[in-house]
Design a protein around this motif. Structure first.
Motif, PDB file in Angstrom:
ATOM      1  N   UNK A  35       1.123  -1.392   0.176  1.00 54.98           N
ATOM      2  CA  UNK A  35       0.058   0.295  -0.115  1.00 54.98           C
ATOM      3  C   UNK A  35       0.749   1.064   0.101  1.00 54.98           C
ATOM      4  N   UNK A  36       0.098   2.373  -0.326  1.00 56.67           N
ATOM      5  CA  UNK A  36       1.355   3.643  -0.525  1.00 56.67           C
ATOM      6  C   UNK A  36       1.365   4.644   0.883  1.00 56.67           C
ATOM      7  N   UNK A  37       3.139   5.238   0.128  1.00 57.83           N
ATOM      8  CA  UNK A  37       2.941   5.902   1.893  1.00 57.83           C
ATOM      9  C   UNK A  37       3.125   7.460   1.022  1.00 57.83           C
ATOM     10  N   UNK A  38       2.174   7.927   0.600  1.00 53.43           N
ATOM     11  CA  UNK A  38       2.707   9.008  -0.627  1.00 53.43           C
ATOM     12  C   UNK A  38       3.798  10.309   0.580  1.00 53.43           C
ATOM     13  N   UNK A  39       3.696  10.268   1.543  1.00 54.76           N
ATOM     14  CA  UNK A  39       5.003  11.188   1.412  1.00 54.76           C
ATOM     15  C   UNK A  39       5.695  11.128   2.794  1.00 54.76           C
ATOM     16  N   UNK A  40       6.601  11.515   2.934  1.00 53.68           N
ATOM     17  CA  UNK A  40       7.447  10.494   3.888  1.00 53.68           C
ATOM     18  C   UNK A  40       7.390  11.441   5.350  1.00 53.68           C
ATOM     19  N   UNK A  41       6.606  12.649   5.167  1.00 54.49           N
ATOM     20  CA  UNK A  41       5.898  13.300   6.785  1.00 54.49           C
ATOM     21  C   UNK A  41       4.478  12.857   6.729  1.00 54.49           C
ATOM     22  N   UNK A  42       3.756  12.077   6.493  1.00 52.30           N
ATOM     23  CA  UNK A  42       2.826  11.552   6.808  1.00 52.30           C
ATOM     24  C   UNK A  42       2.667  10.270   8.097  1.00 52.30           C
ATOM     25  N   UNK A  43       1.681  10.130   8.629  1.00 52.26           N
ATOM     26  CA  UNK A  43       1.926   9.228   9.454  1.00 52.26           C
ATOM     27  C   UNK A  43       1.551   7.465   9.635  1.00 52.26           C
ATOM     28  N   UNK A  44       1.015   7.386   8.255  1.00 51.60           N
ATOM     29  CA  UNK A  44       1.551   6.345   7.696  1.00 51.60           C
ATOM     30  C   UNK A  44       0.382   6.042   6.773  1.00 51.60           C
ATOM     31  N   UNK A  45       0.752   4.494   6.118  1.00 47.52           N
ATOM     32  CA  UNK A  45      -0.325   4.616   4.878  1.00 47.52           C
ATOM     33  C   UNK A  45      -1.479   4.106   4.339  1.00 47.52           C
ATOM     34  N   UNK A  46      -1.757   3.737   4.002  1.00 52.14           N
ATOM     35  CA  UNK A  46      -3.962   4.351   2.790  1.00 52.14           C
ATOM     36  C   UNK A  46      -3.769   2.790   2.227  1.00 52.14           C
ATOM     37  N   UNK A  47      -4.826   1.845   3.491  1.00 50.44           N
ATOM     38  CA  UNK A  47      -5.023   0.993   2.580  1.00 50.44           C
ATOM     39  C   UNK A  47      -6.612   1.179   1.778  1.00 50.44           C
ATOM     40  N   UNK A  48      -6.936   1.368   0.987  1.00 52.29           N
ATOM     41  CA  UNK A  48      -8.263   1.235   0.611  1.00 52.29           C
ATOM     42  C   UNK A  48      -8.476   1.967   0.017  1.00 52.29           C
TER      43      UNK A  48
END
Length: 67
Positions: A35-48
């Motif tokens: 699953x993607x993690x769009x930006x290195x500063x974000x808290x987590x990956x985005x499932x579905x």
């Protein structure tokens, strides 16, 4: 544009590799999912999830939504 509208007929099979790996219960590890993690500063990956970015042209004020 004609090629974009062409379809491919499905092939129905009795079995396949889609269920070769089955993980259940406490053995499930969500960090193994691709699953993607769009930006290195974000808290987590985005499932579905599905995201849309709304933008507006500064001159014409026309709005657009991009995926």
């Amino acid at each position: 544009m004609k090629l974009n509208r062409q379809t491919i007929a499905p092939t129905i099979v009795a079995t396949g590799p889609v269920k070769d790996v089955v993980v259940r219960g406490k053995d499930i590890d969500q960090t193994e999912f691709p699953v993607p993690k769009w930006h290195y500063l974000e808290g987590g990956r985005y499932i579905h999830t599905f995201s849309g970015v709304v933008t507006r042209d500064p001159e014409t004020h026309a709005m657009n939504v991009g995926i």
